[in-house]
Design a protein around this motif. Structure first.
Motif, PDB file in Angstrom:
ATOM      1  N   GLU A  36     -12.217  -7.058 -19.714  1.00  0.00           N
ATOM      2  CA  GLU A  36     -13.472  -7.771 -19.974  1.00  0.00           C
ATOM      3  C   GLU A  36     -13.849  -8.693 -18.823  1.00  0.00           C
ATOM      4  O   GLU A  36     -15.025  -8.787 -18.439  1.00  0.00           O
ATOM      5  CB  GLU A  36     -13.355  -8.578 -21.271  1.00  0.00           C
ATOM      6  CG  GLU A  36     -14.628  -9.303 -21.659  1.00  0.00           C
ATOM      7  CD  GLU A  36     -14.510 -10.043 -22.972  1.00  0.00           C
ATOM      8  OE1 GLU A  36     -15.415 -10.819 -23.308  1.00  0.00           O
ATOM      9  OE2 GLU A  36     -13.489  -9.849 -23.684  1.00  0.00           O
ATOM     10  N   VAL A  37     -12.857  -9.371 -18.253  1.00  0.00           N
ATOM     11  CA  VAL A  37     -13.166 -10.362 -17.220  1.00  0.00           C
ATOM     12  C   VAL A  37     -13.241  -9.765 -15.815  1.00  0.00           C
ATOM     13  O   VAL A  37     -13.775 -10.404 -14.910  1.00  0.00           O
ATOM     14  CB  VAL A  37     -12.124 -11.505 -17.228  1.00  0.00           C
ATOM     15  CG1 VAL A  37     -12.195 -12.268 -18.535  1.00  0.00           C
ATOM     16  CG2 VAL A  37     -10.710 -10.979 -16.989  1.00  0.00           C
ATOM     17  N   TRP A  38     -12.732  -8.543 -15.620  1.00  0.00           N
ATOM     18  CA  TRP A  38     -12.601  -8.040 -14.267  1.00  0.00           C
ATOM     19  C   TRP A  38     -13.263  -6.694 -14.010  1.00  0.00           C
ATOM     20  O   TRP A  38     -13.835  -6.465 -12.938  1.00  0.00           O
ATOM     21  CB  TRP A  38     -11.133  -7.970 -13.874  1.00  0.00           C
ATOM     22  CG  TRP A  38     -10.833  -7.348 -12.540  1.00  0.00           C
ATOM     23  CD1 TRP A  38      -9.955  -6.332 -12.282  1.00  0.00           C
ATOM     24  CD2 TRP A  38     -11.376  -7.697 -11.256  1.00  0.00           C
ATOM     25  NE1 TRP A  38      -9.918  -6.027 -10.948  1.00  0.00           N
ATOM     26  CE2 TRP A  38     -10.792  -6.852 -10.283  1.00  0.00           C
ATOM     27  CE3 TRP A  38     -12.319  -8.631 -10.836  1.00  0.00           C
ATOM     28  CZ2 TRP A  38     -11.106  -6.918  -8.937  1.00  0.00           C
ATOM     29  CZ3 TRP A  38     -12.641  -8.701  -9.479  1.00  0.00           C
ATOM     30  CH2 TRP A  38     -12.035  -7.859  -8.543  1.00  0.00           C
ATOM     31  N   LEU A  39     -13.232  -5.773 -14.962  1.00  0.00           N
ATOM     32  CA  LEU A  39     -13.694  -4.415 -14.679  1.00  0.00           C
ATOM     33  C   LEU A  39     -15.139  -4.328 -14.179  1.00  0.00           C
ATOM     34  O   LEU A  39     -15.409  -3.592 -13.219  1.00  0.00           O
ATOM     35  CB  LEU A  39     -13.496  -3.523 -15.893  1.00  0.00           C
ATOM     36  CG  LEU A  39     -12.178  -2.732 -15.938  1.00  0.00           C
ATOM     37  CD1 LEU A  39     -12.134  -1.825 -17.163  1.00  0.00           C
ATOM     38  CD2 LEU A  39     -11.989  -1.908 -14.673  1.00  0.00           C
ATOM     39  N   PRO A  40     -16.113  -5.024 -14.770  1.00  0.00           N
ATOM     40  CA  PRO A  40     -17.479  -4.927 -14.230  1.00  0.00           C
ATOM     41  C   PRO A  40     -17.568  -5.367 -12.766  1.00  0.00           C
ATOM     42  O   PRO A  40     -18.214  -4.699 -11.947  1.00  0.00           O
ATOM     43  CB  PRO A  40     -18.284  -5.853 -15.149  1.00  0.00           C
ATOM     44  CG  PRO A  40     -17.516  -5.855 -16.431  1.00  0.00           C
ATOM     45  CD  PRO A  40     -16.075  -5.807 -16.016  1.00  0.00           C
ATOM     46  N   ALA A 112      -5.376   4.517  -1.335  1.00  0.00           N
ATOM     47  CA  ALA A 112      -5.403   3.358  -2.239  1.00  0.00           C
ATOM     48  C   ALA A 112      -6.827   3.027  -2.649  1.00  0.00           C
ATOM     49  O   ALA A 112      -7.776   3.185  -1.872  1.00  0.00           O
ATOM     50  CB  ALA A 112      -4.769   2.144  -1.575  1.00  0.00           C
ATOM     51  N   SER A 113      -6.958   2.581  -3.873  1.00  0.00           N
ATOM     52  CA  SER A 113      -8.129   1.851  -4.330  1.00  0.00           C
ATOM     53  C   SER A 113      -7.626   0.451  -4.640  1.00  0.00           C
ATOM     54  O   SER A 113      -6.970   0.224  -5.650  1.00  0.00           O
ATOM     55  CB  SER A 113      -8.737   2.499  -5.583  1.00  0.00           C
ATOM     56  OG  SER A 113      -9.800   1.706  -6.074  1.00  0.00           O
ATOM     57  N   LEU A 114      -7.890  -0.476  -3.736  1.00  0.00           N
ATOM     58  CA  LEU A 114      -7.314  -1.817  -3.801  1.00  0.00           C
ATOM     59  C   LEU A 114      -8.444  -2.840  -3.780  1.00  0.00           C
ATOM     60  O   LEU A 114      -8.982  -3.147  -2.728  1.00  0.00           O
ATOM     61  CB  LEU A 114      -6.352  -2.038  -2.630  1.00  0.00           C
ATOM     62  CG  LEU A 114      -5.573  -3.346  -2.699  1.00  0.00           C
ATOM     63  CD1 LEU A 114      -4.272  -3.159  -3.480  1.00  0.00           C
ATOM     64  CD2 LEU A 114      -5.267  -3.875  -1.317  1.00  0.00           C
ATOM     65  N   VAL A 115      -8.774  -3.372  -4.949  1.00  0.00           N
ATOM     66  CA  VAL A 115      -9.933  -4.255  -5.073  1.00  0.00           C
ATOM     67  C   VAL A 115      -9.525  -5.714  -5.284  1.00  0.00           C
ATOM     68  O   VAL A 115     -10.342  -6.608  -5.182  1.00  0.00           O
ATOM     69  CB  VAL A 115     -10.848  -3.771  -6.220  1.00  0.00           C
ATOM     70  CG1 VAL A 115     -12.192  -4.481  -6.195  1.00  0.00           C
ATOM     71  CG2 VAL A 115     -11.083  -2.266  -6.114  1.00  0.00           C
ATOM     72  N   ALA A 116      -8.264  -5.942  -5.574  1.00  0.00           N
ATOM     73  CA  ALA A 116      -7.791  -7.323  -5.764  1.00  0.00           C
ATOM     74  C   ALA A 116      -6.574  -7.571  -4.874  1.00  0.00           C
ATOM     75  O   ALA A 116      -5.478  -7.859  -5.353  1.00  0.00           O
ATOM     76  CB  ALA A 116      -7.441  -7.571  -7.226  1.00  0.00           C
ATOM     77  N   PRO A 117      -6.758  -7.475  -3.557  1.00  0.00           N
ATOM     78  CA  PRO A 117      -5.614  -7.683  -2.651  1.00  0.00           C
ATOM     79  C   PRO A 117      -5.214  -9.149  -2.625  1.00  0.00           C
ATOM     80  O   PRO A 117      -6.070 -10.037  -2.627  1.00  0.00           O
ATOM     81  CB  PRO A 117      -6.166  -7.241  -1.297  1.00  0.00           C
ATOM     82  CG  PRO A 117      -7.639  -7.543  -1.389  1.00  0.00           C
ATOM     83  CD  PRO A 117      -8.013  -7.267  -2.822  1.00  0.00           C
ATOM     84  N   THR A 118      -3.927  -9.394  -2.603  1.00  0.00           N
ATOM     85  CA  THR A 118      -3.438 -10.760  -2.513  1.00  0.00           C
ATOM     86  C   THR A 118      -3.211 -11.098  -1.048  1.00  0.00           C
ATOM     87  O   THR A 118      -2.122 -10.992  -0.517  1.00  0.00           O
ATOM     88  CB  THR A 118      -2.155 -10.947  -3.340  1.00  0.00           C
ATOM     89  OG1 THR A 118      -2.443 -10.605  -4.708  1.00  0.00           O
ATOM     90  CG2 THR A 118      -1.679 -12.408  -3.314  1.00  0.00           C
ATOM     91  N   PHE A 119      -4.328 -11.380  -0.376  1.00  0.00           N
ATOM     92  CA  PHE A 119      -4.340 -11.917   0.982  1.00  0.00           C
ATOM     93  C   PHE A 119      -3.910 -10.887   2.032  1.00  0.00           C
ATOM     94  O   PHE A 119      -3.131 -11.201   2.933  1.00  0.00           O
ATOM     95  CB  PHE A 119      -3.470 -13.183   1.076  1.00  0.00           C
ATOM     96  CG  PHE A 119      -3.594 -14.082  -0.117  1.00  0.00           C
ATOM     97  CD1 PHE A 119      -4.834 -14.323  -0.704  1.00  0.00           C
ATOM     98  CD2 PHE A 119      -2.487 -14.691  -0.677  1.00  0.00           C
ATOM     99  CE1 PHE A 119      -4.950 -15.145  -1.818  1.00  0.00           C
ATOM    100  CE2 PHE A 119      -2.589 -15.511  -1.794  1.00  0.00           C
ATOM    101  CZ  PHE A 119      -3.828 -15.732  -2.372  1.00  0.00           C
TER     102      PHE A 119
END
Length: 272
Positions: A36-40, A112-119
């Motif tokens: 709910e908080v991230w997918l859109p 890769a599909s990487l949309v929330a990389p940690t830095f």
């Protein structure tokens, strides 16, 4: 304010140890607490910044095997995407990375599909071997990468390993290829507002091996919650303090924690 789905600091200080534990194969993609908080937002970034968040050096057949493996428990979806891997990544909050073992025995990030990389930037890491996916950690065990590679070699299809990684950050951003803006926000935040700005960022990671291609599927789900929600009881405050203070100084520096030390101390002071 929800109760965070993952609180890995309850298990002790952050560590360089892989900490991989076997889990049932059906739990590869856990119930999606972040949908709910991230997918859109994730789907928007996938479309608008595709060059930043997607890469593939693999044939579509391999991407399709990974996509089927990830989405086999989900109902059919009609929305079209350029590749099967992106279609799968658009249906789950997890980022999806594929590593292939080369003839030299090294595991490399090949898609890769990487949309929330940690830095880190996907464009800088694609094609690199396992040891090059992260900057070197000061005083790290030089055999750690080799040990992980042997673990990958020995992994059998049907096995799923899980681990958690955590840090703190300023703000609730998930698309964070650079830590610089977050550290700047932390530096500009007065101590009195520490609990308004600080967030707990947790990575839930799974590793499995695809049966046909032999590729390693590495999934990463990011959960970001206000630190105040994570520290909602005295026991949690105590555990977090012990974990924060007990983490090796070199590892803490690698994670960028000195930039947050002032605010973390202020937050713990208010909660104590």
């Amino acid at each position: 304010m929800r109760d965070p789905p993952y609180l890995p600091f309850l298990s002790g200080p952050a560590s360089l140890a892989p900490g991989l534990k076997p889990i049932p194969a059906e739990n590869l993609i856990a119930p999606d607490t972040e949908a709910e908080v991230w997918l859109p937002e994730k789907r928007r970034i996938m479309k608008e910044r595709r060059a930043d968040v997607f890469v593939s050096r693999l044939p579509e057949k391999m991407l399709a095997e990974a996509a089927d493996y990830v989405t086999r428990h989900l109902p059919p979806a009609a929305e079209g995407w350029p590749t099967p891997l992106e279609a799968a990544a658009a249906r789950v909050s997890d980022d999806l990375c594929l590593l292939q073992r080369g003839k030299d025995g090294l595991w490399r990030l090949e898609a890769a599909s990487l949309v929330a990389p940690t830095f880190w930037l996907l464009s800088e890491k694609a094609g690199q071997p396992l040891g090059g996916l992260h900057d070197p950690v000061p005083d790290a065990n030089p055999g750690l990468v080799s040990r992980i590679a042997r673990m990958f070699d020995a992994l059998r299809p049907g096995q799923v390993l899980e681990r958690f990684n955590w840090t703190v950050q300023a703000g609730d951003a998930r698309f964070t290829p650079s830590a610089v803006p977050l550290k700047a926000l932390a530096a500009a935040t007065p101590k009195e507002a520490a609990l308004d700005v600080l967030h707990l960022r947790v990575e839930r990671q799974t590793i499995s091996k695809l049966p046909d291609s032999g590729l390693l599927l590495f999934t990463i789900r990011i959960a970001v919650d206000p630190l105040a929600a994570a520290l909602s009881s005295p026991d949690r405050v105590y555990a977090f303090r012990q974990a924060w203070e007990g983490t090796d100084k070199a590892l803490a520096a690698y994670k960028g924690w000195p930039a947050y030390e002032r605010l973390v101390r202020a937050a713990l002071g208010r909660l104590s």
